[in-house]
Scaffold this active site. Structure first.
Site, PDB file in Angstrom:
ATOM      1  N   GLU A  94     -10.849   3.021  -9.852  1.00 53.84           N
ATOM      2  CA  GLU A  94     -11.132   3.084 -11.283  1.00 53.84           C
ATOM      3  C   GLU A  94     -10.787   4.425 -11.914  1.00 53.84           C
ATOM      4  O   GLU A  94     -10.576   4.494 -13.124  1.00 53.84           O
ATOM      5  CB  GLU A  94     -12.588   2.709 -11.589  1.00 53.84           C
ATOM      6  CG  GLU A  94     -13.623   3.669 -11.087  1.00 53.84           C
ATOM      7  CD  GLU A  94     -15.031   3.129 -11.231  1.00 53.84           C
ATOM      8  OE1 GLU A  94     -15.849   3.836 -11.833  1.00 53.84           O
ATOM      9  OE2 GLU A  94     -15.317   2.035 -10.738  1.00 53.84           O
ATOM     10  N   ASP A  95     -10.688   5.498 -11.121  1.00 48.06           N
ATOM     11  CA  ASP A  95     -10.483   6.830 -11.696  1.00 48.06           C
ATOM     12  C   ASP A  95      -9.130   7.455 -11.388  1.00 48.06           C
ATOM     13  O   ASP A  95      -8.866   8.585 -11.806  1.00 48.06           O
ATOM     14  CB  ASP A  95     -11.578   7.782 -11.211  1.00 48.06           C
ATOM     15  CG  ASP A  95     -12.950   7.410 -11.764  1.00 48.06           C
ATOM     16  OD1 ASP A  95     -13.014   6.694 -12.783  1.00 48.06           O
ATOM     17  OD2 ASP A  95     -13.950   7.841 -11.176  1.00 48.06           O
TER      18      ASP A  95
END
Length: 192
Positions: free
Chosen positions: A70-71
């Site tokens: 997600e990052d």
């Protein structure tokens, strides 16, 4: 400059050691809220909690990597190739769905997914929340928006409820309970 030396908790965990090197590289330049430490400190803290609780190399590695999908620009297929399906699937289970724009809805969806997955996903999720409550304590000293702080705290309370329902008496759930109680009973002082 970050050291290339292995961390003590990965000394006998080759998959986790490789995951640490990968996470350091992928999270390079990202900072954690509150203290502006390198972001990788957060997943390493969660992984360290699990290693000390006796979880397998693959579970610890998944904790190290739990935010890379997600990052960063990392894809699940890359994790599968490098670290195996177990690690890649655990990380995917813990990853926010980018198609959900509302923070509370996104958190609820991940919590429900972890609830259904159970097992090791619950442990990683709990360790993540322990680390995040500790980070919230730091954020509160910097004057973070009270509504944001309260939303996070409510979310962590829901996480604790789920963990206590599914894993009553588990060390990670007990540690999360302590962190939330300490936050409530001994709130941090705003620095100024």
């Amino acid at each position: 400059m970050a050291s290339d030396k292995a961390l003590s908790f990965t000394r006998d965990l080759p998959v986790s050691e490789a995951a640490v090197a990968f996470a350091r590289q992928r999270h390079a330049g990202q900072a954690r809220g509150g203290d502006e430490a390198p972001y990788v400190v957060h997943p390493l803290e969660a992984a360290s909690l699990l290693e000390r609780a006796g979880y397998s190399d693959e579970v610890v590695a998944a904790a190290v990597l739990h935010d890379v999908l997600e990052d960063t620009e990392t894809r699940q297929e890359e994790l599968d190739e490098r670290f195996g399906a177990e690690v890649a699937n655990l990380v995917a289970t813990l990853t926010d769905d980018p198609t959900i724009s509302d923070d509370d809805e996104q958190r609820d969806e991940v919590r429900e997914r972890v609830y259904r997955a159970g097992g090791s996903a619950l442990a990683i999720y709990g360790a993540d929340k322990v680390s995040k409550v500790r980070e919230l304590r730091l954020l509160l000293t910097t004057g973070v928006d009270p509504e944001i702080a309260e939303s996070k705290r409510r979310h962590y309370e829901k996480c604790l409820g789920m963990l206590e329902e599914l894993t009553p008496g588990a060390p990670i759930a007990e540690l999360l309970r302590f962190e939330l109680e300490a936050l409530r009973e001994f709130p941090p002082v705003l620095q100024g």
